[in-house]
Scaffold this motif. Structure first.
Motif, mmCIF file in Angstrom:
data_model
loop_
_atom_site.group_PDB
_atom_site.id
_atom_site.type_symbol
_atom_site.label_atom_id
_atom_site.label_comp_id
_atom_site.label_asym_id
_atom_site.label_seq_id
_atom_site.Cartn_x
_atom_site.Cartn_y
_atom_site.Cartn_z
ATOM 1 N N LEU A 191 7.171 4.661 2.577
ATOM 2 C CA LEU A 191 7.817 5.809 1.922
ATOM 3 C C LEU A 191 8.386 6.699 3.022
ATOM 4 N N SER A 192 9.708 6.773 3.058
ATOM 5 C CA SER A 192 10.371 7.617 4.048
ATOM 6 C C SER A 192 10.346 9.081 3.619
ATOM 7 N N ASP B 27 1.928 0.492 -3.617
ATOM 8 C CA ASP B 27 3.095 0.169 -4.446
ATOM 9 C C ASP B 27 2.621 -0.766 -5.568
ATOM 10 N N PRO C 261 1.024 11.386 1.949
ATOM 11 C CA PRO C 261 1.531 10.662 0.777
ATOM 12 C C PRO C 261 0.663 9.477 0.356
ATOM 13 N N GLY D 166 9.109 0.269 -3.895
ATOM 14 C CA GLY D 166 9.560 1.148 -2.817
ATOM 15 C C GLY D 166 10.034 2.529 -3.252
ATOM 16 N N ARG D 167 10.108 2.779 -4.569
ATOM 17 C CA ARG D 167 10.533 4.098 -5.059
ATOM 18 C C ARG D 167 9.330 4.846 -5.620
ATOM 19 N N ILE D 168 9.324 6.185 -5.483
ATOM 20 C CA ILE D 168 8.187 6.966 -5.969
ATOM 21 C C ILE D 168 8.109 6.849 -7.491
ATOM 22 N N GLN E 135 13.082 10.001 1.266
ATOM 23 C CA GLN E 135 12.915 9.865 -0.181
ATOM 24 C C GLN E 135 12.022 10.993 -0.720
ATOM 25 N N LEU E 136 11.052 11.402 0.096
ATOM 26 C CA LEU E 136 10.148 12.478 -0.334
ATOM 27 C C LEU E 136 10.905 13.784 -0.581
ATOM 28 N N LEU F 155 4.084 4.139 -5.387
ATOM 29 C CA LEU F 155 5.450 3.615 -5.433
ATOM 30 C C LEU F 155 5.545 2.449 -6.415
ATOM 31 N N THR G 212 13.653 2.495 7.645
ATOM 32 C CA THR G 212 14.054 3.187 6.418
ATOM 33 C C THR G 212 15.527 3.579 6.369
ATOM 34 N N TYR H 154 12.835 14.050 -3.901
ATOM 35 C CA TYR H 154 11.867 13.962 -5.008
ATOM 36 C C TYR H 154 11.148 15.296 -5.174
#
Ligand code: IP8
Length: 255
Positions: free
Chosen positions: A147-148, A139, A101, A110-112, A151-152, A107, A206, A155
């Motif tokens: 990035l956990s 980021d 990633p 913290g969000r993609i 979350q991946l 990011l 996370t 997405y």
């Protein structure tokens, strides 16, 4: 992409998460590789960082500050775990390829914000199995952030139109206050169940089980994609999940 499965194997299954230094569990990695090799179909695999990521992320305070050495050391460590997973899959006959990633995602807070999906799409179409992992990622607001894999998974599943999603944890799904598996969670029941759902008992930057559930409830709510949290440390369960059998906790939209 019809029939695509996105599966995350938790860091607690493939590493000793109680260890403050990186410690892999070679037997578990080998078993998982063999179970995956035994079931055909399109698959994207994501694995957690376990003791290869969380202690370093905490040591360098990567959730709070930008730290060049922390980025380099944490990425290097999670990449080495990814190499072990990819190597085990390759030896078992799975056409696995590493996807880091840090090299393909951006990011924002913290969000993609952006992620290269075209290579993943091409890999899956050509029968390869991309293997991603929790990582430290650039980021646009903070410089870098964690990035956990949790979350991946939603997405990627949403972008690729996956059919099924699985989160392989080290317990039998989401448990209630009697330690019994909650069979179903929906956006309207999650608030009531939240008190039962704990974070992680180990170093986990996370969010542990609650973090997983929140990501998956959002996925069900926004996109109608259902998912399953199950015990991937029990031999045979990954095979069962890949074959579409019922177990663990299903997270889906309200009917
Ligand atoms: O184990 C965390 O990923 P996760 C990534 O999937 C790092 O939550 C670097 C701690």
């Amino acid at each position: 992409m019809n029939g695509l499965v996105v599966l995350k194997i938790g860091g607690s299954i493939i590493t000793d998460k109680s260890s403050s230094t990186p410690k892999s569990l070679a037997d578990a990695i080998e078993r998982i590789a063999q179970e995956i090799a035994g079931v055909s179909g399109s698959l994207i695999l994501v694995h957690g960082a376990g003791s290869f990521g969380h202690p370093l992320a905490r040591q360098f305070k990567l959730t709070e500050q930008f730290d060049v050495q922390g980025i380099i050391e944490t990425h290097r460590s999670v990449k080495s775990l990814n190499t072990m997973v990819v190597d085990a899959l390759t030896l078992s006959g799975v056409p696995a390829v590493p996807v880091h990633p840090l090299s393909c995602a951006l990011l924002e807070q913290g969000r993609i914000r952006d992620m290269q999906m075209a290579p993943l799409r091409e890999m899956v179409q050509r029968g390869l199995v991309p293997v991603l992992h929790g990582d430290v990622v650039m980021d646009s607001a903070r410089g870098a952030a964690i990035l956990s894999g949790d979350q991946l998974v939603p997405y990627i599943a949403q972008k690729m139109g996956a059919e099924r999603i699985g989160i392989g944890s080290n317990i039998d799904g989401v448990l209630d206050n009697q330690s019994k598996t909650i069979p179903d969670i929906t956006p309207s029941t999650v608030d009531r169940l939240r008190v039962y759902i704990s974070g992680s008992s180990h170093t986990d930057v996370t969010g542990g089980m609650l973090g997983k559930v929140q990501e998956l409830v959002e996925l069900a709510d926004k996109f109608g994609i259902s998912s399953r949290i199950f015990n991937a440390s029990t031999p045979g369960n990954i095979t069962r999940f890949l074959k579409g059998e019922t177990m663990g906790t299903r997270i889906q939209k309200d009917k």
